[in-house]
Write an enzyme that holds these catalytic residues in place. Structure first.
Site, PDB file in Angstrom:
ATOM      1  N   GLY A  16      42.431  48.351  41.443  1.00 43.36           N
ATOM      2  CA  GLY A  16      43.454  47.908  40.497  1.00 43.36           C
ATOM      3  C   GLY A  16      42.843  47.137  39.352  1.00 43.36           C
ATOM      4  O   GLY A  16      43.390  46.143  38.886  1.00 43.36           O
ATOM      5  N   ASN A  18      42.133  47.841  36.098  1.00 46.60           N
ATOM      6  CA  ASN A  18      42.297  48.121  34.669  1.00 46.60           C
ATOM      7  C   ASN A  18      43.118  47.068  33.925  1.00 46.60           C
ATOM      8  O   ASN A  18      43.193  47.103  32.694  1.00 46.60           O
ATOM      9  CB  ASN A  18      42.926  49.500  34.455  1.00 46.60           C
ATOM     10  CG  ASN A  18      44.324  49.605  35.016  1.00 46.60           C
ATOM     11  OD1 ASN A  18      44.505  49.592  36.232  1.00 46.60           O
ATOM     12  ND2 ASN A  18      45.322  49.711  34.144  1.00 46.60           N
ATOM     13  N   GLY A  20      45.216  42.798  34.346  1.00 47.81           N
ATOM     14  CA  GLY A  20      45.644  41.652  35.132  1.00 47.81           C
ATOM     15  C   GLY A  20      44.552  41.017  35.982  1.00 47.81           C
ATOM     16  O   GLY A  20      43.425  40.789  35.534  1.00 47.81           O
ATOM     17  N   ILE A  21      44.917  40.721  37.228  1.00 51.88           N
ATOM     18  CA  ILE A  21      44.017  40.054  38.166  1.00 51.88           C
ATOM     19  C   ILE A  21      42.743  40.872  38.384  1.00 51.88           C
ATOM     20  O   ILE A  21      41.637  40.326  38.419  1.00 51.88           O
ATOM     21  CB  ILE A  21      44.731  39.821  39.514  1.00 51.88           C
ATOM     22  CG1 ILE A  21      45.871  38.804  39.370  1.00 51.88           C
ATOM     23  CG2 ILE A  21      43.738  39.356  40.585  1.00 51.88           C
ATOM     24  CD1 ILE A  21      45.430  37.414  39.016  1.00 51.88           C
ATOM     25  N   GLY A  22      42.879  42.166  38.534  1.00 48.80           N
ATOM     26  CA  GLY A  22      41.714  43.008  38.779  1.00 48.80           C
ATOM     27  C   GLY A  22      40.737  42.997  37.620  1.00 48.80           C
ATOM     28  O   GLY A  22      39.520  42.886  37.820  1.00 48.80           O
ATOM     29  N   SER A 141      49.555  37.157  48.474  1.00 53.46           N
ATOM     30  CA  SER A 141      50.497  36.327  47.733  1.00 53.46           C
ATOM     31  C   SER A 141      51.064  35.269  48.662  1.00 53.46           C
ATOM     32  O   SER A 141      51.221  35.503  49.865  1.00 53.46           O
ATOM     33  CB  SER A 141      51.649  37.180  47.191  1.00 53.46           C
ATOM     34  OG  SER A 141      52.694  36.379  46.688  1.00 53.46           O
ATOM     35  N   TYR A 164      58.117  43.380  49.109  1.00 49.55           N
ATOM     36  CA  TYR A 164      56.832  42.865  48.653  1.00 49.55           C
ATOM     37  C   TYR A 164      56.342  41.768  49.587  1.00 49.55           C
ATOM     38  O   TYR A 164      55.170  41.743  49.985  1.00 49.55           O
ATOM     39  CB  TYR A 164      56.975  42.338  47.231  1.00 49.55           C
ATOM     40  CG  TYR A 164      55.707  41.801  46.625  1.00 49.55           C
ATOM     41  CD1 TYR A 164      54.711  42.662  46.180  1.00 49.55           C
ATOM     42  CD2 TYR A 164      55.503  40.425  46.466  1.00 49.55           C
ATOM     43  CE1 TYR A 164      53.544  42.164  45.603  1.00 49.55           C
ATOM     44  CE2 TYR A 164      54.354  39.926  45.898  1.00 49.55           C
ATOM     45  CZ  TYR A 164      53.372  40.808  45.472  1.00 49.55           C
ATOM     46  OH  TYR A 164      52.218  40.314  44.907  1.00 49.55           O
TER      47      TYR A 164
END
Length: 236
Positions: A16, A18, A20-22, A141, A164
């Site tokens: 993941g 591409n 944000g966090i990644g 999370s 989630y």
């Protein structure tokens, strides 16, 4: 092994990656001298993101065995081992009235957020076991924490969908069980907290703040089976 020896992992892969966090995790690991494979489903966006931070792009869809196997083959051919795996790819799932959630909604969330993590972990496990200091960070999370859910002072007590939250609680338990079963590697959970990304609608602290716990668990910690955010350990 002391914490200083973790400061520059040689080979890392971030799913993941591409945005944000990644993406910020990849950026920070590159800055520490690591060879970073930025993994993403979309080849165009992933390649552009990798070029932006000085990482190597590898196409990887955590829901697809063939895609994951191809990524493993690439890292195997080019490196022969993997020091750090950051399992980050995930989705929030739909936001609906509680009456309207369906089993298909849950299946989609679990397939990406839980099954995908397990698929990627097991595919790269042989390469991780070739490392002198293998490290896995599962990005979870606080919404998956029973302890935080029961603390009315915390946003986790009210925020997030049940789907989630369930997926992140599953990741937390998977992490501690694997950490106990595989004592030769460090396997931990990082909670970015409310971070300003697409998943949060742009609300929260910076992506740098959101990746502090990930970087700590990679470079400054010898623990395994831990669950923490940037401020320290969290209740399960």
């Amino acid at each position: 092994m002391n914490a200083q020896q973790h400061a520059a992992p040689r080979v890392a892969l971030v799913t993941g990656g591409n945005k944000g966090i990644g993406l910020e995790t990849a950026r920070r690991l590159v800055a520490k001298g690591a060879t970073v494979y930025l993994a993403a489903r979309d080849a165009d966006r992933g390649a552009a993101a990798a070029a932006e931070v000085g990482a190597r792009f590898v196409q990887l869809d955590s829901r697809d065995d063939a895609s994951v196997d191809a990524a493993v083959a690439t890292v195997t051919a080019e490196q022969g081992h993997l020091d750090v795996l950051v399992n980050n790819a995930g989705i929030t799932g739909p936001l609906r009235d509680a009456h309207d959630y369906t089993a298909d909604d849950l299946s989609e969330v679990l397939e990406t957020n839980v099954v995908g993590y397990v698929r990627v972990f097991h595919a790269f496990l042989p390469l991780l076991e070739q490392s002198a200091d293998p490290c896995v960070v599962n990005v979870s999370s606080g919404i998956g924490s029973f302890g935080l859910f029961h603390d009315p002072e915390r946003i986790e007590a009210t925020a997030g969908t049940p789907l989630y939250g369930a997926s992140k609680a599953a990741i937390n338990m998977l992490t501690v069980r694997y950490a106990r079963l595989l004592p030769g590697m460090r396997i931990n959970v990082a909670d970015p907290g409310m971070t300003a990304t697409d998943l949060s609608g742009g609300r929260g602290h910076s992506v740098t703040d959101g990746t502090d716990a990930i970087l700590h668990l990679i470079t400054d910690s010898t623990e395994t089976g831990a669950y923490r955010d940037r401020d320290g350990d969290l209740p399960w």
